[in-house]
Design a protein around this motif. Structure first.
Motif, PDB file in Angstrom:
ATOM      1  N   PRO A  12       0.810  -1.229   0.000  1.00 48.31           N
ATOM      2  CA  PRO A  12       0.000   0.000   0.000  1.00 48.31           C
ATOM      3  C   PRO A  12       0.840   1.275   0.000  1.00 48.31           C
ATOM      4  O   PRO A  12       0.367   2.316  -0.466  1.00 48.31           O
ATOM      5  CB  PRO A  12      -0.835  -0.122   1.279  1.00 48.31           C
ATOM      6  N   GLN A  24      -4.617  -1.800  -5.204  1.00 52.30           N
ATOM      7  CA  GLN A  24      -5.595  -2.710  -4.607  1.00 52.30           C
ATOM      8  C   GLN A  24      -5.291  -2.923  -3.130  1.00 52.30           C
ATOM      9  O   GLN A  24      -6.211  -2.966  -2.296  1.00 52.30           O
ATOM     10  CB  GLN A  24      -5.564  -4.046  -5.345  1.00 52.30           C
ATOM     11  N   GLY A  60      -6.604  -0.093  -0.914  1.00 48.42           N
ATOM     12  CA  GLY A  60      -8.028  -0.285  -0.629  1.00 48.42           C
ATOM     13  C   GLY A  60      -8.791   0.955  -0.232  1.00 48.42           C
ATOM     14  O   GLY A  60      -9.826   0.865   0.424  1.00 48.42           O
ATOM     15  N   THR A  61      -8.301   2.135  -0.613  1.00 54.69           N
ATOM     16  CA  THR A  61      -8.965   3.388  -0.240  1.00 54.69           C
ATOM     17  C   THR A  61      -9.709   3.962  -1.443  1.00 54.69           C
ATOM     18  O   THR A  61      -9.393   3.646  -2.594  1.00 54.69           O
ATOM     19  CB  THR A  61      -7.930   4.417   0.243  1.00 54.69           C
ATOM     20  N   ARG A  74      -8.696   3.770  -5.510  1.00 58.65           N
ATOM     21  CA  ARG A  74      -9.583   3.306  -6.584  1.00 58.65           C
ATOM     22  C   ARG A  74      -9.733   4.380  -7.667  1.00 58.65           C
ATOM     23  O   ARG A  74      -9.695   4.091  -8.857  1.00 58.65           O
ATOM     24  CB  ARG A  74     -10.950   2.929  -6.012  1.00 58.65           C
ATOM     25  N   HIS A  90      -7.864  -6.926 -11.552  1.00 59.33           N
ATOM     26  CA  HIS A  90      -8.179  -5.750 -10.741  1.00 59.33           C
ATOM     27  C   HIS A  90      -9.363  -4.970 -11.302  1.00 59.33           C
ATOM     28  O   HIS A  90      -9.531  -3.774 -10.988  1.00 59.33           O
ATOM     29  CB  HIS A  90      -6.944  -4.858 -10.636  1.00 59.33           C
ATOM     30  N   LEU A 124     -11.456  -3.197  -8.675  1.00 62.09           N
ATOM     31  CA  LEU A 124     -10.833  -1.952  -8.228  1.00 62.09           C
ATOM     32  C   LEU A 124     -11.082  -0.832  -9.238  1.00 62.09           C
ATOM     33  O   LEU A 124     -11.434   0.295  -8.859  1.00 62.09           O
ATOM     34  CB  LEU A 124      -9.323  -2.176  -8.059  1.00 62.09           C
TER      35      LEU A 124
END
Length: 576
Positions: free
Chosen positions: A63, A112, A115-116, A120, A157, A160
């Motif tokens: 991340p 991905q 995850g925020t 995205r 993805h 996403l």
């Protein structure tokens, strides 16, 4: 010898012709005008109404990398580019390798992992940039293996990318994805042999399973996949290109593909299941006790996280096999000591772009410490080191007349046309495996120096039952006749490259070298009646890049000293 030269030229001419034609076809198919002139070539993949499933990505995401992307910092292949507010697809790439990674979109996994909502949105914006800029026309983007990885990344993805997307973007995404699948279907059989061609078959298989309304594509892709798996995955589970790391890369795709078949309630082809079952034991075959893979034929630093992920799917978890005859490798193991040897011929010319001249080289480890290694290749900047790393001198092997046991294509237009495959190398390799007094014994020979220098190299290893001692012998035999001619060229250097964690120090007799290990479980190397020289070397496959190390070298002439005996012995055995 003249006959061998003419045969090499004929093989090279045929391969160059095939490579040049394939490259021309691939470049043409990447152009927009191709699809206008030849619509029949690309109309067999309909635009799907929707995506049905998304494959699971087994590659680890970071991340923190997502934040770097958002700040305009794109680091790939050891190079950093600052975009300064423009799209990364519009800047001049700092290296071809950087561009290939960017165009492959494998970095979506980092977004991905974040995850925020902002991750995205950024993923969607970058994909939108690619579509708006007509990305497939960009340099490096049309390479079949790059296009295949991009398709797999977009499919994987897609949740996403498409979450919160408006209908207009959704339509543009599906159309672009379909166009790239059409391109792969057209160019896949013309892709370079080996991993690129198999990657195309994998991408098409994922597309057939993940995209709706693709019954015809699914059948075509499955047929291609079966053909490539049957051809490239050997009977013992190794890859035809002989790079151990290829197994990790392929399983990271084959395992999710198997899951996609299950998610669609479709029986996977037996060739896929059989390939996975054969490959899994080979992961353990190439591992030292510390978890690192042996450095043969293009292998670099072992991706520990990826390997651990793949091994989690191994249900057998048994002892590694000792004999991999189809791949051309042998493994000996006793008492925590491991010896892995290359006893195979070079791959076919089309699969030999990464192959090394390392026949009869070996690696040795004791406990969690590697002692004897090959130089390997770094994780980044591989092309800068590849020419050096492929030479026999970069391996723990015997070098005759400072030459390599293989000849590579190098230089000029031929390299631009067909890369740097192996032109010729050992063709007659003999391997015998047995047991003597409870000890594991391996004997092998190759003729890689026979045509040029009239020398056949033979090497033997004997590993004691308790793993405390390895006795080896290098023998140089005349290829034809009974003895070497008086004017026979035949200087040799037997090299044992040491891992950077090993500290060698010379014994008082001039023939023994003490090898100090970090945990104090030291070994000694000795070669009776031979002068052992400690020279500088480089370990290319370090986790932080190339590192200085040292090597043990025994020099001689095949006519004066055709037989060299050497021994590695654990000092505990001597003291006990």
């Amino acid at each position: 010898m003249a006959r061998d030269i003419y045969a090499d030229r004929a093989r090279l001419a045929l391969f160059a012709t095939e490579s040049g034609w394939s490259g021309l076809v691939a470049r043409a198919m990447a152009q927009p005008w191709f699809h206008g002139w030849f619509p029949w070539r690309v109309a067999s993949v309909p635009v799907p109404s929707r995506l049905l499933i998304a494959p699971h990505d087994l590659r680890t995401g970071d991340p923190a990398r997502a934040g770097e992307f958002y700040a305009g910092r794109f680091a790939f292949a050891g190079k950093l580019a600052l975009t300064e507010g423009v799209s990364p697809f519009e800047i001049v790439p700092p290296s071809p390798e950087w561009a290939r990674e960017l165009m492959s979109f494998g970095w979506l996994r980092h977004l991905q992992a974040a995850g925020t909502p902002i991750a995205r949105a950024h993923a969607r914006a970058l994909v939108g940039d690619w579509i708006a800029l007509r990305g497939p026309r960009l340099p490096q983007a049309a390479a079949p293996d790059v296009a295949a990885r991009r398709v797999m990344s977009w499919l994987t993805h897609s949740p996403l990318i498409l979450q919160d997307a408006d209908p207009s973007f959704h339509r543009r995404f599906i159309r672009s994805l379909t166009g790239q699948v059409r391109y792969l279907k057209s160019v896949g059989t013309s892709a370079p042999d080996g991993r690129p061609r198999l990657a195309c078959a994998l991408a098409l298989s994922f597309a057939g399973l993940c995209m709706a309304d693709q019954g015809r594509l699914m059948r075509t892709a499955q047929k291609r996949l079966i053909e490539e798996l049957d051809r490239q995955i050997l009977g013992d589970g190794g890859h035809a290109g002989r790079n151990p790391g290829t197994l990790i890369d392929l399983l990271l795709d084959l395992l999710p593909l198997r899951q996609c078949y299950s998610a669609r309630h479709i029986a996977p082809p037996p060739a896929l299941l059989n390939a996975i079952d054969r490959m899994m034991p080979m992961l353990r075959f190439f591992r030292h006790v510390d978890g690192a893979f042996a450095l043969f034929n293009g292998m670099g630093p072992t991706p520990a996280d990826a390997l651990a992920t793949v091994l989690a799917y191994d249900d057998a978890r048994g002892r590694p096999v000792s004999n991999a005859p189809y791949s051309g490798y042998q493994r000996m193991e006793a008492g925590g000591t491991v010896v892995i040897a290359d006893t195979g011929a070079p791959p076919p010319i089309g699969l030999s772009q990464e192959a090394h001249a390392g026949c009869l080289s070996f690696e040795m480890s004791s406990g969690r410490h590697r002692i004897v290694v090959n130089c390997g290749l770094p994780a980044t900047g591989r092309e800068e080191w590849r020419g050096v790393a492929r030479q026999t001198a970069a391996h723990s092997a015997a070098v005759v007349e400072d030459a390599s046991s293989c000849r590579f294509v190098s230089g000029g237009a031929l390299t631009r046309l067909c890369g740097t495959p192996v032109l010729s190398g050992p063709s007659e390799i003999r391997v015998e495996r047995g047991e003597h007094g409870g000890a594991d014994v391996l004997l092998a020979s190759h003729d890689g120096y026979a045509a040029r220098f009239g020398v056949v190299h033979q090497r033997s290893w004997r590993l004691s039952p308790d793993g405390m001692r390895i006795d080896g012998e290098d023998l140089f035999r005349v290829a034809q006749g009974e003895e070497f001619p008086s004017d026979q060229p035949g200087r040799y250097a037997i090299r044992f490259h040491l891992h950077p964690s090993v500290e060698p120090s010379r014994g008082s007799d001039g023939q023994t070298v003490v090898l100090k290990l970090p945990d104090g479980d030291d070994w000694a190397f000795t070669a009776p009646d031979c002068a052992v020289v400690i020279e500088e070397s480089v370990f290319l496959a370090g986790g932080t890049g190339p590192r200085r190390t040292e090597q043990l070298v025994i020099a001689g002439h095949v006519r004066e000293a055709p037989r060299v005996e050497w021994t590695f012995v654990r000092l505990k055995a001597l003291r006990g």
